[in-house]
Write a protein that holds these residues in place. Structure first.
Motif, short mmCIF file in Angstrom:
data_model
loop_
_atom_site.label_atom_id
_atom_site.label_comp_id
_atom_site.label_asym_id
_atom_site.label_seq_id
_atom_site.Cartn_x
_atom_site.Cartn_y
_atom_site.Cartn_z
N GLY A 242 71.52 11.89 19.83
CA GLY A 242 70.42 12.83 19.61
C GLY A 242 69.73 12.59 18.29
O GLY A 242 68.50 12.53 18.19
N TRP A 243 70.53 12.40 17.21
CA TRP A 243 69.97 12.16 15.88
C TRP A 243 69.16 10.87 15.83
O TRP A 243 68.08 10.84 15.28
CB TRP A 243 71.07 12.10 14.83
N GLN A 244 69.77 9.82 16.41
CA GLN A 244 69.06 8.54 16.43
C GLN A 244 67.74 8.67 17.15
O GLN A 244 66.70 8.16 16.69
CB GLN A 244 69.91 7.48 17.13
N THR A 245 67.74 9.39 18.28
CA THR A 245 66.51 9.58 19.03
C THR A 245 65.47 10.29 18.19
O THR A 245 64.30 9.91 18.16
CB THR A 245 66.80 10.40 20.30
N PHE A 246 65.91 11.33 17.48
CA PHE A 246 64.96 12.07 16.66
C PHE A 246 64.38 11.20 15.55
O PHE A 246 63.16 11.12 15.38
CB PHE A 246 65.61 13.32 16.06
#
Lengths: 297, 280
Positions: free
Chosen positions: A203-207
């Motif tokens: 999720g963090w990487q995507t953001f």
């Protein structure tokens, strides 16, 4: 050259013009006189009501010369006010930045019931008078307020102190970043994020790698507007500040005090600093708009 | 399928729904909803009789009338001139159009207190505009007319910025069709363009109005603040607060909020009606 001119002459749509000689205007145009009149009215209105007040700020500020102008900022009360304004914005803007991104993520990346109601609630501070925005915190944390007695017992000051000013500023600037991001992220949809997740990103990487690069200019735009309002807020801050000179006066409140003391040149000098901030904000906003190309799709 | 329809949200592979919505709702509640609820709770502790008494005193009624009346008048002026400004910016090309477009946002960016003292200086008897009006016997600073001018200043961008995008997206075909069917330019404007712009114009009007009703900073310097004549409702709240008359301040605030929400709701309904009429 001559041949070229002749051929282009032949290509001119003379027959069309000849077909309707009475219709000199395209169907979407007004006559030159009307155009001129409307443009003149619009420019005169803007000049009179919008530009002139801005010009007056600088003209009044420099009335007593450059030396006086700069001495207005050297006064301890002025430097304290500038410092407090910077501190307030330095807290309120990042807080609203984080909230705005979080809220926009929840609202635009998922479909759930009550979404439009949630957006309405986020927009609420826009339709509340600044004075009322300050009043709610006085009622909550003031000595006669709900939490007042408990705060007094524990020797915590919120209202008529810096925390109250920060809180009121956060309230007033609450919707700015979220409101800028929500339409932008709605337009961008969820396909890129879904692809990233399916390909194994967290999720963090995507953001950080997918969403943020897409929204960075819109985000900056929201932050700019939020900052301008945070530094310039008057009504809400005035109610919760208590107007303690050198302690709880922000720049706009300092302007009011100087003005009420008939120290006009100094009031306008401090005001010119805020007007300059407004101008810088507008220039940056225009540049961002060119970048975002929001107007012309 | 059936279960998906029954749940309150659609499933998604994107993570973070729980945490982001949770943080959003919690922070929204702490900063906005609970403080605002506190305001209404406080006024409820007054009881109906006292609440009614507080908001029907002549001074409060006059202040509410001044705030709402002048805000309506200023929003009307802004609707007319905002439409003209938006029209000129979208339809006509002239040197410096981009700069003029940016200038429209000045009231958004300029702090209200700065606008307030600038307008006062401009319209004072010895000011640039006030000096011209003085021989005509027109006084703006320290009169209700001053409030009007300040509210025009802060409201204009709301109308321009809501009408502008709709005007830009207006399909040229409908105007060409009207013209080719024999409508004059005036008829095309009144019967085709204006009805299409109406919802946006109403939204801009509502935004300009609701901002003007609550406006404080740009008004108090120029208004003169004479009770019953040029004292706006937000100022009266501040005055009552400084007298520690919290109950009365709260009552005025609640009356203002209820009145402006009711008006906004009415304009919202009007807008919906205009949209459905446009569709049918």
């Amino acid at each position: 050259m001559l041949v070229e001119a002749q051929t282009s002459d032949m290509l001119l749509p003379i027959p069309v013009a000849a077909a309707r000689p009475q219709a000199a205007l395209a169907p979407r145009e007004e006559s030159p006189a009307v155009r001129l009149a409307l443009t003149a009215v619009a420019l005169a209105f803007l000049g009179l009501f919008i530009v002139l007040p801005l010009v007056v700020v600088f003209s009044e500020a420099l009335q007593k010369g450059a030396a006086f102008y700069f001495s207005a900022f050297a006064e301890p009360a002025a430097t304290a006010a500038i410092r407090l304004t910077l501190l307030t914005a330095a807290i309120a803007v990042p807080v609203n930045l984080v909230f705005g991104v979080t809220a926009a993520w929840a609202i635009t990346k998922f479909e759930f019931r009550g979404k439009s109601f949630l957006i309405t609630l986020i927009d609420l501070p826009f339709s509340v008078s600044p004075v009322i925005s300050g009043l709610v915190f006085v009622l909550l944390f003031g000595l006669q307020g709900w939490l007042g007695p408990w705060l007094a017992e524990n020797d915590i000051k919120i209202v008529f102190a810096v925390p109250g000013i920060v809180l009121a500023t956060i309230f007033v600037t609450f919707p700015f970043v979220a409101r800028e991001l929500i339409p932008l992220m709605q337009e961008q949809g969820t396909a890129e994020e879904e692809a990233a997740i399916v390909l194994g990103a967290s999720g963090w990487q995507t953001f950080w790698r997918v969403t943020l690069p897409n929204i960075k200019w819109g985000l900056l735009y929201g932050v700019l507007l939020c900052n301008a309002r945070a530094m310039g807020e008057f009504g809400a801050v005035s109610v919760v500040s208590g107007h303690i000179r050198g302690l709880t006066n922000t720049m706009p409140l300092h302007i009011e005090i100087l003005y009420n003391e008939y120290n006009f040149a100094a009031a306008f000098a401090v005001a010119s600093l805020l007007a300059l901030l407004a101008l810088v904000t507008l220039v940056a906003k225009s540049l961002l708009e060119l970048r975002l190309d929001r107007r012309k799709p | 399928m059936t279960t998906a329809r029954l749940t309150w949200r659609q499933p998604s592979v994107i993570p973070g729904f729980g945490i982001t919505l949770g943080v959003t709702v919690t922070w929204l509640s702490l900063i906005v909803l609970i403080p605002l609820a506190g305001l209404f709770l406080k006024s409820a502790t007054l009881g109906w009789g006292k609440f009614f008494e507080a908001i029907t005193s002549p001074r409060v009624l006059a202040a509410l009338e001044i705030s709402f009346g002048i805000a309506l008048a200023a929003a009307t002026v802004n609707a007319v001139f905002g439409l003209i400004v938006a029209w000129v910016l979208v339809r006509y090309d002239f040197p410096g159009r981009r700069v003029v477009d940016a200038i429209v946002d000045i009231p958004f960016a300029l702090p209200t207190a700065v606008a307030g003292i600038a307008l006062t200086a401009l319209y004072a008897e010895n000011g640039w505009i006030g000096g011209l009006l003085e021989p005509l016997g027109i006084r703006v600073s320290f009169t209700p007319l001053g409030i009007f001018v300040a509210l025009i200043f802060i409201g204009l961008p709301f109308v321009v910025r809501t009408v502008q995008p709709v005007l830009e997206d207006l399909e040229p075909e409908i105007e060409e069709a009207a013209a080719s069917l024999g409508a004059t330019r005036r008829q095309t404007f009144l019967r085709v363009i204006l009805p299409t712009l109406f919802p946006a114009l109403a939204t801009g009007y509502a935004l300009a109005f609701s901002r003007a009703v609550g406006e404080y900073g740009s008004v108090i310097f120029i208004a003169g603040n004479m009770p019953l004549v040029s004292e706006i409702a937000p100022l009266l709240i501040v005055i009552r607060l400084n007298e520690f008359a919290y109950a009365e301040a709260t009552a005025i605030a609640v009356a203002m909020l209820i009145a402006s929400f009711a008006l906004l709701l009415a304009i919202n309904l009007l807008q919906r009606w205009a949209r459905s009429r446009g569709r049918g």
